[in-house]
Scaffold this active site. Sequence first.
Site, PDB file in Angstrom:
ATOM      1  N   GLU A  49      17.446  11.331   7.800  1.00  0.00           N
ATOM      2  CA  GLU A  49      18.819  10.810   7.439  1.00  0.00           C
ATOM      3  C   GLU A  49      18.844  10.597   6.098  1.00  0.00           C
ATOM      4  O   GLU A  49      18.124  10.002   5.260  1.00  0.00           O
ATOM      5  CB  GLU A  49      18.303   9.264   8.082  1.00  0.00           C
ATOM      6  CG  GLU A  49      19.560   8.427   8.384  1.00  0.00           C
ATOM      7  CD  GLU A  49      19.366   7.187   8.651  1.00  0.00           C
ATOM      8  OE1 GLU A  49      20.181   6.125   8.093  1.00  0.00           O
ATOM      9  OE2 GLU A  49      18.734   6.896   9.581  1.00  0.00           O
ATOM     10  N   ASP A  60      24.220  -2.147   2.835  1.00  0.00           N
ATOM     11  CA  ASP A  60      22.839  -1.740   2.148  1.00  0.00           C
ATOM     12  C   ASP A  60      22.479  -2.961   1.509  1.00  0.00           C
ATOM     13  O   ASP A  60      23.132  -3.645   0.841  1.00  0.00           O
ATOM     14  CB  ASP A  60      22.984  -0.448   1.419  1.00  0.00           C
ATOM     15  CG  ASP A  60      23.288   0.640   2.272  1.00  0.00           C
ATOM     16  OD1 ASP A  60      23.079   0.762   3.391  1.00  0.00           O
ATOM     17  OD2 ASP A  60      24.206   1.383   1.651  1.00  0.00           O
ATOM     18  N   TYR A 175      21.751   3.893  17.131  1.00  0.00           N
ATOM     19  CA  TYR A 175      20.852   3.266  15.829  1.00  0.00           C
ATOM     20  C   TYR A 175      20.922   1.849  16.357  1.00  0.00           C
ATOM     21  O   TYR A 175      22.178   1.343  15.942  1.00  0.00           O
ATOM     22  CB  TYR A 175      21.286   3.822  14.627  1.00  0.00           C
ATOM     23  CG  TYR A 175      20.529   3.467  13.474  1.00  0.00           C
ATOM     24  CD1 TYR A 175      20.080   2.082  13.398  1.00  0.00           C
ATOM     25  CD2 TYR A 175      20.296   4.143  12.543  1.00  0.00           C
ATOM     26  CE1 TYR A 175      19.573   1.735  12.240  1.00  0.00           C
ATOM     27  CE2 TYR A 175      19.576   4.004  11.085  1.00  0.00           C
ATOM     28  CZ  TYR A 175      19.165   2.602  11.204  1.00  0.00           C
ATOM     29  OH  TYR A 175      18.489   2.375  10.276  1.00  0.00           O
TER      30      TYR A 175
END
Length: 263
Positions: A49, A60, A175
């Site tokens: 990734e 993030d 995911y």
Amino acid sequence: MGRISTAFDRLRSENRKAFVAYIMAGDPDLETSLEVMRGLPEAGVDIIELGVPFTDPMADGGTIQLAGQRALAGGQTLARTLDMVRRFRADDPDTPIVLMGYYNPIYNRGVETFLKDASEAGVDGLIVVDLPPEEDSELCLPALAAGLDFIRLTTPTTDDARLPTVMQNTSGFVYYVSITGITGAAEADPQAVAPDVERIQTASGLPVVVGFGVKTPQNAEAIASVADGVVVGSAIVAKIAEGKPVPEVLDFVSSLSDGAHRA
């Protein structure tokens, strides 16, 4: 079949779980990140990734944000990230590569141009965290038409009413974000994760890999035991941020992949 489906088929035949490793393209510099990337398959990584640095990375945590800032300060761009993939592909035609990032750099480049360049470079899939299913016509559907998997994030708050919408054009794998929050936060709990993984597997018919909050080989093994695979990002990026030599970073990645593959 594409590289991602082929990888999961191979892992199923070997009765093993997938280990997915995240690094930020261009962190701490282009050549070092490419050296790490080239070493990931031998360190046991099944899918790479590759983060695309962006100025406003809302999903993030601090570790990944700082990695993106270092990469941007060093001149990393989407074009250079695609060039990294091309250079990697010169020696490795098989390991799946998923670009993870945000829509703005892709929009800026132009969707048609980006998809053409990404396909030619050897990209296999995309994770674009700020494009919901309601915007599938923007990038998801053109990506699928271009032969790229479009991988969705699901979270503990993705309920049964929302899940079919999220899954409708998802491909490759799903995911699952194991915690509510940002990358690099609290440690993932396999007992809490297991029921949602099973629910998403049933709804999607796709492999489900779990990320966020996986930091140690033991945690990787525990999470992989209740899923189809596990993703580690912040813990690897932290080693790079500490200035560890590339072989030491890859040794750490090997310990994580060993944990995931023991599950």
